[in-house]
Design an enzyme around this catalytic site. Structure first.
Site, short mmCIF file in Angstrom:
data_model
loop_
_atom_site.label_atom_id
_atom_site.label_comp_id
_atom_site.label_asym_id
_atom_site.label_seq_id
_atom_site.Cartn_x
_atom_site.Cartn_y
_atom_site.Cartn_z
N ARG A 88 17.24 3.91 26.95
CA ARG A 88 16.23 3.75 28.06
C ARG A 88 15.86 5.47 28.53
O ARG A 88 16.90 6.47 28.30
CB ARG A 88 17.04 3.24 29.23
CG ARG A 88 17.13 1.77 29.10
CD ARG A 88 17.62 1.15 30.24
NE ARG A 88 18.42 1.83 30.97
CZ ARG A 88 18.65 1.95 32.05
NH1 ARG A 88 18.09 1.35 33.04
NH2 ARG A 88 19.89 2.53 32.60
N SER B 63 27.14 7.10 25.51
CA SER B 63 28.38 6.45 25.68
C SER B 63 28.89 5.94 24.45
O SER B 63 29.25 5.08 24.21
CB SER B 63 27.92 5.18 26.49
OG SER B 63 27.30 5.50 27.67
N ASP C 136 28.64 6.60 30.09
CA ASP C 136 28.19 5.71 31.02
C ASP C 136 29.09 5.47 32.22
O ASP C 136 28.79 4.99 33.29
CB ASP C 136 27.76 4.40 30.55
CG ASP C 136 28.48 3.68 29.23
OD1 ASP C 136 29.63 4.49 29.12
OD2 ASP C 136 28.35 2.69 29.03
MG MG Z 1 24.70 0.12 29.69
#
Ligand code: MG
Ligand code: ADP
Length: 468
Positions: A91, A154, A208
């Site tokens: 994203r 992450s 994250d």
């Molecule tokens: Mg996530």
């Protein structure tokens, strides 16, 4: 009451002997209070090992320093770009911060990462990422502006500063070549350079869990722990600098990305791992690694259930002994099915239709057994996650020499958010194992995306203050 009594009550066709055989398999996945207490103590020991300079190299829980120490002071402002890579989707977000506390995601886009990119070369992966950023900048009309960027990445990384992150190993289905051992900020900058189209100022790389803790921290000052239960599982928390032996200095606190998914990789959880956990692990891209995560998170729970269903069928305990071709396909039993099946209360119509889509004709007994398997696996996941979390909050309490600690955990991840029982089982377990802590769980709204922008905003504010 042992489960077989309960089950036997409902069954119409299964013999008492068959019920007992089902229960025998499931028995070792129902964790007792004593076992959970043990898991929690073991986890606490692994935390200490990871924090110690001498013991860290052989520790299974790596307790990675994140170089995030400061929280917002309310004077931050500006537009920030955030990237979120670390699971199912990639994203890009534009986050506007006004006076620190007030912030909003102005624009965002989700880009699916194709499997061949996840498992191709590192250059291909980062070129793909930069291509997505380019499309996003065009979409928001900001291609000419060099915005400060926070990168939520992450995976376990070794950091020496906020804007450097050396990838230790891929997890969660990623396997792009030429990245492990490299600084992902360099990989990103190189890809931006190759494209010769725009420039970006990478200010921070965060996990994250850290982004989630930070973004919840804006709402609740007691939020000093971050937890993710999505594709994978991991947690972070604020540790006293004097206990962080890997980083110079004794003053204040630093956020530690525990990388708790690898708990058990040294064999310490072998007593509770079952043959099904072993099969799921062996068939994964990273066999032997992330054993705790593989008992807890979305990428694996459906696979555990699928393997149990296959074994039960082979033993004649399900589907009249007939396995469908589809059930033999890896990954076909999605973790969201566990949520759907457990939400199905009355006639088990949903269970019937899910099984039918998998090419399985089920009897009423079959559906009851399948639901029980899903319940047991999700419950075990929630309990294990709770056992880890209890160790974390109790350590924070002891760090601060308090008899009683009030603390908030910021949480994100689809399994936590959407499964009908996972969260309550986890909360109960924490309550039971850490009675001296009052723990509040706060669901993050897009924390892993926004958090990186907020950490970037704080870093920019400090950097600017240093220049005056
Ligand atoms: Mg996530
Ligand atoms: P990520 O961890 O990749 O950032 P998510 O937090 O959305 O993203 O987690 C994705 C994982 O959550 C997937 O592995 C999927 O199996 C699982 N998942 C998605 N929807 C549900 C649901 N309704 N119930 C349980 N698990 C779900």
């Amino acid at each position: 009451m042992i489960a077989s009594h309960l089950l036997a009550y409902f069954f119409t066709e299964l013999s008492h002997d068959q019920v007992q055989r089902v229960d025998k398999y499931l028995y070792c996945m129902r964790l007792s209070d004593e076992t959970l207490q043990e898991v929690s103590s073991l986890f606490r020991k692994e935390m200490e090992k990871g924090l110690g300079a001498d013991s860290n190299p052989t520790a299974s829980v790596k307790m990675l320093p994140t170089f995030v120490r400061s929280t917002p002071d309310g004077t931050e402002k500006g537009d920030f770009l955030a990237l979120d890579l670390g699971g199912t989707n990639f994203r890009v977000l534009l986050v506007r911060v006004r006076n620190g506390m007030r912030h909003s995601v102005e624009k965002h886009k989700i880009y699916k990462i194709p499997l061949d990119i996840m498992q191709g070369t590192g250059d291909e992966l980062f070129d793909y990422i930069v291509n997505c950023i380019s499309k996003f900048l065009e979409y928001i009309g900001m291609k000419g502006v060099s915005l400060p960027l926070g990168f939520t990445f992450s995976f376990p990384c070794h950091q020496n500063r906020l804007n450097e992150a050396i990838l230790l190993k891929w997890t969660k289905g990623f396997k792009a070549t030429g990245c492990e051992g490299e600084d992902v900020v360099c990989l990103l900058r190189d890809a931006i350079r190759r494209r010769e189209e725009f420039d970006l100022n990478v200010v921070a790389v965060v996990n994250d869990t850290v982004g989630t803790m930070m973004s919840c921290g804006f709402e609740d000052p007691y939020c000093e722990v971050g937890l993710i239960v999505g594709t994978g599982s991991n947690a972070c928390y604020m540790e006293e600098m004097k206990n962080v032996e890997l980083v110079e200095g004794d003053e204040g606190r630093m956020c530690i990305n525990m990388e708790w998914g690898s708990f058990g990789d040294n064999g310490c959880l072998d007593d509770i791992r079952t043959e099904f956990d072993v099969v799921v692990d062996e068939n994964s891209l990273n066999a032997g690694k992330q054993r705790f995560e593989k008992m807890i998170s979305g990428m694996y729970l459906g696979e555990i259930v699928r393997n149990i269903l296959i074994r039960f069928t082979e033993r004649g305990l399900l589907f009249r002994g007939r396995i469908s071709e589809r059930l033999k396909t890896r990954g076909i039993f999605e973790t969201k099915f566990l949520s759907q099946i457990e939400s199905d209360h009355l006639a088990l119509v949903q269970v019937h239709s899910i099984l039918q889509r998998l090419g399985l004709e089920s009897t009423c007994d079959d559906r009851i057994i399948v639901k029980e398997v899903c319940t047991v696996i999700a419950r075990r996941a929630g309990q294990l996650c709770g056992a880890g979390m209890a160790a974390v909050v109790d350590k924070i309490r002891e760090n601060r020499g308090m008899d009683f600690l009030k603390i908030t955990v910021g949480v994100d991840g689809s399994l936590y958010k959407f499964h009908p029982h996972f969260s309550s089982v986890m909360h109960e377990t924490v309550k039971q194992l850490s009675p001296k802590c009052e723990v509040t769980f706060l669901q993050s709204e897009d924390g892993s995306g926004k958090g990186a922008a907020l950490i970037t905003a704080v870093a920019c504010r400090i950097r600017e203050a240093g220049q005056h």
